[in-house]
Design an enzyme around this catalytic site. Structure first.
Site, PDB file in Angstrom:
ATOM      1  N   CYS A   2     -57.720  67.328  88.621  1.00 33.76           N
ATOM      2  CA  CYS A   2     -58.015  66.056  87.970  1.00 33.76           C
ATOM      3  C   CYS A   2     -57.517  66.093  86.533  1.00 33.76           C
ATOM      4  CB  CYS A   2     -59.512  65.825  87.985  1.00 33.76           C
ATOM      5  SG  CYS A   2     -60.223  66.014  89.615  1.00 33.76           S
ATOM      6  N   ARG A  27     -51.655  64.931  87.728  1.00 33.22           N
ATOM      7  CA  ARG A  27     -52.721  65.889  88.022  1.00 33.22           C
ATOM      8  C   ARG A  27     -53.639  65.411  89.146  1.00 33.22           C
ATOM      9  NH1 ARG A  27     -53.317  69.639  83.764  1.00 33.22           N
ATOM     10  NH2 ARG A  27     -55.312  70.208  84.621  1.00 33.22           N
ATOM     11  N   TRP A  73     -58.439  64.019  91.785  1.00 33.52           N
ATOM     12  CA  TRP A  73     -57.904  64.627  93.004  1.00 33.52           C
ATOM     13  C   TRP A  73     -59.134  65.062  93.786  1.00 33.52           C
ATOM     14  CZ3 TRP A  73     -57.956  69.313  95.648  1.00 33.52           C
ATOM     15  CH2 TRP A  73     -56.949  69.454  96.630  1.00 33.52           C
ATOM     16  N   ASN A  97     -63.490  67.976  85.720  1.00 32.38           N
ATOM     17  CA  ASN A  97     -62.419  68.591  86.495  1.00 32.38           C
ATOM     18  C   ASN A  97     -62.904  69.968  86.913  1.00 32.38           C
ATOM     19  OD1 ASN A  97     -60.059  69.611  87.525  1.00 32.38           O
ATOM     20  ND2 ASN A  97     -59.037  69.861  85.554  1.00 32.38           N
ATOM     21  N   GLY A  98     -62.796  70.279  88.210  1.00 32.33           N
ATOM     22  CA  GLY A  98     -63.232  71.600  88.677  1.00 32.33           C
ATOM     23  C   GLY A  98     -64.129  71.452  89.888  1.00 32.33           C
ATOM     24  N   GLU A 471     -38.571  77.892 100.323  1.00 27.87           N
ATOM     25  CA  GLU A 471     -38.730  76.881  99.283  1.00 27.87           C
ATOM     26  C   GLU A 471     -38.129  75.529  99.714  1.00 27.87           C
ATOM     27  OE1 GLU A 471     -40.511  76.534  96.890  1.00 27.87           O
ATOM     28  OE2 GLU A 471     -39.628  74.999  95.618  1.00 27.87           O
ATOM     29  N   LYS A 475     -40.302  72.114  99.968  1.00 26.22           N
ATOM     30  CA  LYS A 475     -39.907  70.927  99.193  1.00 26.22           C
ATOM     31  C   LYS A 475     -39.780  69.730 100.116  1.00 26.22           C
ATOM     32  CE  LYS A 475     -40.325  71.721  96.175  1.00 26.22           C
ATOM     33  NZ  LYS A 475     -40.963  72.456  95.175  1.00 26.22           N
ATOM     34  N   GLU A 478     -43.295  68.606 101.602  1.00 26.36           N
ATOM     35  CA  GLU A 478     -44.304  68.073 100.679  1.00 26.36           C
ATOM     36  C   GLU A 478     -43.952  66.686 100.170  1.00 26.36           C
ATOM     37  OE1 GLU A 478     -44.969  70.113  96.886  1.00 26.36           O
ATOM     38  OE2 GLU A 478     -42.949  70.903  96.983  1.00 26.36           O
ATOM     39  N   HIS A 494     -38.484  84.740 118.637  1.00 20.54           N
ATOM     40  CA  HIS A 494     -39.742  85.340 119.092  1.00 20.54           C
ATOM     41  C   HIS A 494     -40.820  84.283 119.315  1.00 20.54           C
ATOM     42  CE1 HIS A 494     -38.155  89.348 118.696  1.00 20.54           C
ATOM     43  NE2 HIS A 494     -37.606  88.955 117.563  1.00 20.54           N
ATOM     44  N   LYS A 589     -50.732  68.470  90.700  1.00 16.45           N
ATOM     45  CA  LYS A 589     -49.793  69.377  90.038  1.00 16.45           C
ATOM     46  C   LYS A 589     -50.412  70.728  89.732  1.00 16.45           C
ATOM     47  CE  LYS A 589     -45.891  70.209  88.004  1.00 16.45           C
ATOM     48  NZ  LYS A 589     -44.796  70.471  88.948  1.00 16.45           N
TER      49      LYS A 589
HETATM   50  C1  F6R Z   1     -44.671  72.928  95.228  1.00 18.40           C
HETATM   51  C2  F6R Z   1     -45.524  73.282  94.105  1.00 18.40           C
HETATM   52  C3  F6R Z   1     -46.652  74.197  94.357  1.00 18.40           C
HETATM   53  C4  F6R Z   1     -46.861  75.150  93.158  1.00 18.40           C
HETATM   54  C5  F6R Z   1     -48.144  75.946  93.355  1.00 18.40           C
HETATM   55  C6  F6R Z   1     -48.379  76.920  92.229  1.00 18.40           C
HETATM   56  O1  F6R Z   1     -43.658  72.060  94.830  1.00 18.40           O
HETATM   57  O2  F6R Z   1     -45.329  72.825  93.008  1.00 18.40           O
HETATM   58  O3  F6R Z   1     -46.501  74.908  95.537  1.00 18.40           O
HETATM   59  O4  F6R Z   1     -45.756  75.993  93.053  1.00 18.40           O
HETATM   60  O5  F6R Z   1     -49.236  75.059  93.428  1.00 18.40           O
HETATM   61  O6  F6R Z   1     -48.563  76.269  91.018  1.00 18.40           O
HETATM   62  P1  F6R Z   1     -48.353  77.024  89.654  1.00 18.40           P
HETATM   63  O7  F6R Z   1     -46.932  77.412  89.553  1.00 18.40           O
HETATM   64  O8  F6R Z   1     -48.753  76.020  88.605  1.00 18.40           O
HETATM   65  O9  F6R Z   1     -49.264  78.221  89.678  1.00 18.40           O
END
Ligand code: F6R
Length: 594
Positions: A2, A27, A73, A97-98, A471, A475, A478, A494, A589
């Site tokens: 949040c 966020r 969030w 937040n938390g 990755e 990407k 998501e 497998h 984020k």
């Molecule tokens: C995917 C993404 C997440 C972050 C993960 C770790 O696009 O952004 O998978 O990589 O939540 O976040 P950080 O790097 O902030 O620890």
């Protein structure tokens, strides 16, 4: 997760709060709300959905110079107006937040005392608890008592109707920063929230309470002793949180990647600089790399590179698993934590765990002054600047640049890469933008058109190609919501190969020349079962249905180039599917909850 912004000062607080929320929306964006004081009354306005929906409900002609606000969030309870923050109980109104871990027991006790609850959230319990404690009539004393009772993580901005000129803030395991300019005082989860007013801020520590008034921010500890805070200057500018003409932050941030690498390379672009910066690694004989999501994928690339080039064992571990299992580190080991935000709850918990065992720690972190940066024994900043799109791109590339440089150094130190070769690779990294420009010019829309209507897409590769496939797949899924999986090319048969049907897209990464023949055999296996194959490689392969060519460079650098087309393909696919690219559903984020 949040986002919080609170303001008290000369300006109309409603403008400050809504502008701040818009900048914090990355966020969390399930719902949003504000509480402001108008003629000594606390008014609360909340709405489900994006900040723009909340904005429509606000009458900006109302006079108010103090308020708190929140973009959510959801953790406890659905994303709806009732569960949105602020939450209030009689004299107390707050945003949180938390996660409060003992909220159920507290709620039960407070219900027995006669309180009614309206939402499903853990946060409302905090408002009710503080209101109950405040009956003893000293708000600071009540906050100190509350801190002793609450278990879990929290960043809180609090209004008390008896003190209509003050905001109180505390935090534990969730970030909170405070800032002051000639026009007032601010509290926020992150700098962009108030960056249009000031770039100077301080980080609130866990044991502190900040009391914000229009002319002053007083910070005290649990014994009510005054604390002088260090002021940090934020190095980016407000433009770093603007789209600059790009349709989305994600695209802008992909186009910034070459500048990010350039910025990092200023510190490493000669042999001597590399040695100077990385020699602290000499004493370590083993590495654990701990991270989440994309940052974990950087760890997987690092494992392949360091094990190959330096012949040193590396474990790449997912932080949410690592924190609850045994590790096998000793005094000659380094635990490396990779994180964009520096606030990821599982990564922080893992860091604290290994630190308590006396293991040396290194943070590879983007956000200056974040928890992982502060708590690690040593920190390397990735200098990617603020990353606003929820899906990471430029921070990933920045992390990858740092681990590439580490692998290069360790390769030299362990006599696998000679000095002149190191210099050659550094030179190539220094001018990597030429190769990146070639990749940026490619028409990814055409590839996206082939993919966007599919329900499943696979990525395969071996070695570091596999790490980058992980990755690419993350990407894609998501931001486009297409189900995607990444597989080590040899592993598909497998079990998972049963999912390959006529025309199933398989994106095949095959830049690793050491193992390309094996990868080609695996690609032929999926082709034989009808797969539509798109290659990401250094040369055209006729047996593939489509080819994306990565400019030939040194092997150790290739992952850095190879990921860029995958980011852009995901972007174009998500665009064709009309997805909310910068704010994908269900995500946030900064993952500050476990
Ligand atoms: C995917 C993404 C997440 C972050 C993960 C770790 O696009 O952004 O998978 O990589 O939540 O976040 P950080 O790097 O902030 O620890």
């Amino acid at each position: 997760m949040c986002g919080i912004i609170g303001y008290v000062g000369k300006k109309n607080s409603l403008h400050v709060l809504i502008n701040g929320l818009k900048r914090l929306e990355y966020r969390g964006y399930d719902s949003a709300g504000v509480a402001f004081i108008n003629k000594n009354n606390i008014e609360i306005i909340k709405e489900k959905g994006k900040v723009a929906e909340l904005e429509k409900k606000i009458d900006f002609t109302k006079e108010s110079n103090i308020g708190i606000s929140h973009t959510r969030w959801a953790t406890h309870g659905a994303a709806n107006e009732i569960n949105a923050h602020p939450h209030s109980c009689e004299k107390i109104t707050l945003v949180h937040n938390g996660i409060i871990e003992n909220y159920e027991i507290l709620k039960k006790e407070l219900k027995q005392k006669g309180y009614t609850f309206y939402s499903e959230t853990d946060s409302e319990v905090v408002a009710v608890l503080l209101n109950d404690l405040y009956k003893e009539n000293d708000i600071i004393e009540s906050i100190i008592k509350m801190k002793k009772i609450l278990k879990g993580s929290y960043a809180l901005a609090i209004l008390c109707s008896d003190y209509p000129n003050q905001i109180y803030t505390i935090r534990k395991d969730s970030p909170l920063i405070i800032a002051k300019d000639s026009e007032g005082s601010y509290v926020a989860s992150d700098v962009p929230a108030f960056l249009e007013y000031t770039n100077k801020y301080s980080i609130l520590a866990e044991e502190e309470i900040a009391i914000l008034t229009k002319d002053n921010i007083e910070v005290i500890n649990n014994k009510k002793e005054k604390i002088t805070k260090e002021t940090i200057t934020f190095e980016g500018d407000i433009n770093s949180s603007q789209k600059d003409g790009y349709d989305h932050f994600m695209l802008k941030e992909i186009f910034e990647e070459k500048d990010v690498i350039k910025r990092i390379m200023k510190d490493y672009n000669t042999f001597d600089k590399l040695i100077e910066k990385m020699k602290f690694l000499d004493k370590y004989k083993k590495f654990d790399i701990i991270a989440c999501g994309s940052a974990y994928h950087v760890g997987v690339v690092a494992k392949y590179l360091i094990e190959e080039f330096a012949n040193i064992p590396v474990n790449a571990e997912i932080a949410s698993e690592y924190r609850y299992k045994n590790n096998f580190l000793d005094k000659e080991s380094l635990a490396i934590f990779i994180s964009q935000s520096g606030e990821t709850a599982d990564s922080i918990a893992s860091l604290r765990k290994v630190k308590a065992e006396g293991i040396d720690t290194l943070g590879i972190v983007n956000v200056v002054g974040s928890s992982i940066a502060r708590e690690s024994d040593n920190v390397i900043y990735t200098k990617a600047g603020p990353e606003i799109a929820v899906a990471t791109t430029k921070a990933f590339v920045a992390q990858l640049t740092i681990v590439t440089l580490m692998s290069l150094y360790l390769g030299y130190k362990n006599k696998n890469i000679k000095k002149d070769k190191v210099t050659e690779i550094l030179k190539e990294l220094d001018i990597i933008e030429n190769n990146i420009d070639k990749l940026l010019k490619y028409d990814y829309k055409e590839i996206a058109k082939l993919l966007y209507k599919h329900e499943k897409i696979f990525f395969i590769g071996r070695g570091y190609d596999y790490a980058i496939a992980l990755e690419g797949s993350l990407k894609l899924k998501e931001i486009s919501y297409i189900h995607s999986e990444a597989y080590a090319a040899g592993e598909l048969k497998h079990g998972t190969i049963s999912l390959i049907e006529e025309n199933t897209p398989v994106i095949c990464l095959l830049t690793d020349e050491n193992i390309i023949d094996k990868t080609i055999s695996n690609i032929k296996e999926v082709k034989a079962r009808g797969a539509y194959t798109i290659g990401v490689s250094n040369e055209e392969h006729e047996f593939l249905n489509n080819n994306i060519i990565i400019p030939k460079t040194k092997r150790i650098i290739t992952p850095l180039l190879e990921v860029i087309p995958l980011q852009l393909i995901s972007y174009e696919v998500a665009k064709l599917r009309d997805c909310d690219i910068d704010k994908p559903r269900n995500l946030a984020k900064s993952v500050t909850v476990e």
